[in-house]
Design an enzyme around this catalytic site. Structure first.
Site, PDB file in Angstrom:
ATOM      1  N   TRP A 102     -44.140  45.938 -24.846  1.00 19.30           N
ATOM      2  CA  TRP A 102     -45.193  46.894 -24.521  1.00 19.30           C
ATOM      3  C   TRP A 102     -44.697  48.001 -23.611  1.00 19.30           C
ATOM      4  O   TRP A 102     -45.057  49.178 -23.800  1.00 19.30           O
ATOM      5  CB  TRP A 102     -46.399  46.177 -23.932  1.00 19.30           C
ATOM      6  N   ASP A 171     -49.251  49.000 -16.222  1.00 15.69           N
ATOM      7  CA  ASP A 171     -50.058  48.499 -17.336  1.00 15.69           C
ATOM      8  C   ASP A 171     -50.327  47.032 -17.050  1.00 15.69           C
ATOM      9  O   ASP A 171     -49.417  46.210 -17.063  1.00 15.69           O
ATOM     10  CB  ASP A 171     -49.280  48.673 -18.641  1.00 15.69           C
ATOM     11  N   LYS A 195     -58.116  40.878 -22.982  1.00 19.15           N
ATOM     12  CA  LYS A 195     -57.347  39.695 -22.575  1.00 19.15           C
ATOM     13  C   LYS A 195     -58.174  38.842 -21.606  1.00 19.15           C
ATOM     14  O   LYS A 195     -58.676  37.795 -21.943  1.00 19.15           O
ATOM     15  CB  LYS A 195     -56.034  40.117 -21.923  1.00 19.15           C
TER      16      LYS A 195
END
Length: 365
Positions: A102, A171, A195
């Site tokens: 990511w 992030d 999440k």
């Protein structure tokens, strides 16, 4: 059919209490007599709820007064573009600490808008975080970007990097609201909600006020933090239902003891799995260095360090028969991955560990 235990990496399990609240309010939002899905975002009822969601974020994370809280469309990946579009203008360059898939994708996106300096050496195997003494930080960078927790590779920061005064951007899509943070050490924290804190469709952004008013001229207004801050996150019709679910999840976290309790439970759940892996004499193998192992996403191989694919298929088949679902590792790395976000209970993890023990006893040689 067995009771389902969802270990998916995202969209992830929601707390059962939240499901019950959504069900009860689905057709009658806050006593309006209609569903939120048909309620105008300009009504006093929704505007009040919009403020309540921001307030609970501020309470849970003790967000300082000089930070804006934004609720934006586009998820985490939308912010991969929004970060450089809003911040890179100061010097035209940015530092990216790439520790997994990511953060690599975030760096790739940023290269469209300026120069990207790769702080740590490039690799195709992400198994830890290089010691900060080895980092190649650029003092001229507009910001330093990290991914707090790599969902695919299971690499998590257990420290806040020292960026020598350069704004730190994180992030935190997959470890938001799993532990307390000193928000004042960050310039920006952002993440998709699907999440730990809700469902897909909304990104939570916490940005220090002095970093506003710096967007590149090409920045679309929908990604412009300054414009969205001025509009109180209602520049256009926001992803209202996703924000609603996020608000209910945040309320649940607060009712259950806040971030101290979430962190305590995360440690218990992660230890149950990692301890069994360590005690399996190599039958189960966790590739990530111990000092960087995620408490949210635990990737591991079955049968050997490289993984026995046939054995892993049997492991997954047996797990699904017991209702232990979405344990297959990401397609880019294979193996097994157990995601144990806030809504996953200790009992559910204990059921997984029990199955892992039984599978080990049956197949270990």
């Amino acid at each position: 059919m067995p009771k389902i235990h969802n270990f998916g990496a995202g969209p992830a399990k929601l707390p059962e209490e939240v499901y019950e609240i959504i069900r009860d309010e689905l057709t009658n939002f806050k006593g309006t007599g209609i569903s939120l899905m048909e309620t105008s975002h300009r009504t006093p009822t929704y505007l009040k709820f919009n403020t309540e969601v921001q307030d609970i974020v501020r309470r849970l994370l003790n967000v300082p007064a000089n930070y804006k809280i934004l609720l934006l469309a586009g998820g985490g990946q939308g912010q991969f573009a929004a970060v450089p579009l809003n911040l890179i203008s100061r010097t035209g360059t940015a530092d990216y600490v790439v520790t997994g898939a990511w953060s690599a994708l975030a760096a790739k996106e940023a290269k469209k808008y300026g120069k990207v300096n790769m702080v740590v050496p490039a690799t195709d195997k992400y198994t830890g975080i290089p010691d900060q003494s080895t980092w190649n930080l650029d003092p001229n960078a507009s910001y330093v970007h990290i991914c707090g927790n790599e969902t695919i590779h299971g690499v998590e920061f257990d420290f806040i990097p020292d960026t020598k005064g350069v704004p730190l951007v994180a992030d935190m899509s997959s470890n938001f609201m799993s532990k307390k943070l000193d928000v004042s050490k960050f310039g920006v924290i952002y993440g998709g909600a699907q999440k730990n804190i809700g469902t897909s469709g909304v990104a939570l952004v916490i940005v220090r006020e002095d970093l506003l008013n710096q967007a590149l001229p090409i920045c679309p207004i929908i990604l412009d933090w300054t414009a969205n801050a001025k509009a109180d996150s209602i520049l256009n019709t926001p992803p209202m239902f996703a924000i609603y679910v996020m608000g209910k999840c945040l309320e649940w976290i607060e009712r259950k003891g806040g971030l101290d309790k979430m962190a305590e439970l995360a440690n218990i759940k992660a230890s149950l799995i990692y301890d069994l892996i360590e005690q399996s004499n190599g039958f189960y193998y966790a590739p990530v260095a111990k000092d960087a192992r995620s408490k949210m996403n635990i990737p591991f191989r079955v049968g050997s360090a490289g993984g026995d694919e046939a054995l892993e298929k049997e492991f997954l088949k047996g797990a699904e028969a017991l209702g232990l679902i979405q344990l297959k590792g990401h397609r880019s790395v294979g193996g097994i991955r157990a995601s144990i976000y806030n809504a996953v209970t200790v009992d559910e993890v204990e059921d997984l560990v029990k199955y892992m023990k039984e599978f080990y006893e049956k197949h270990a040689k």
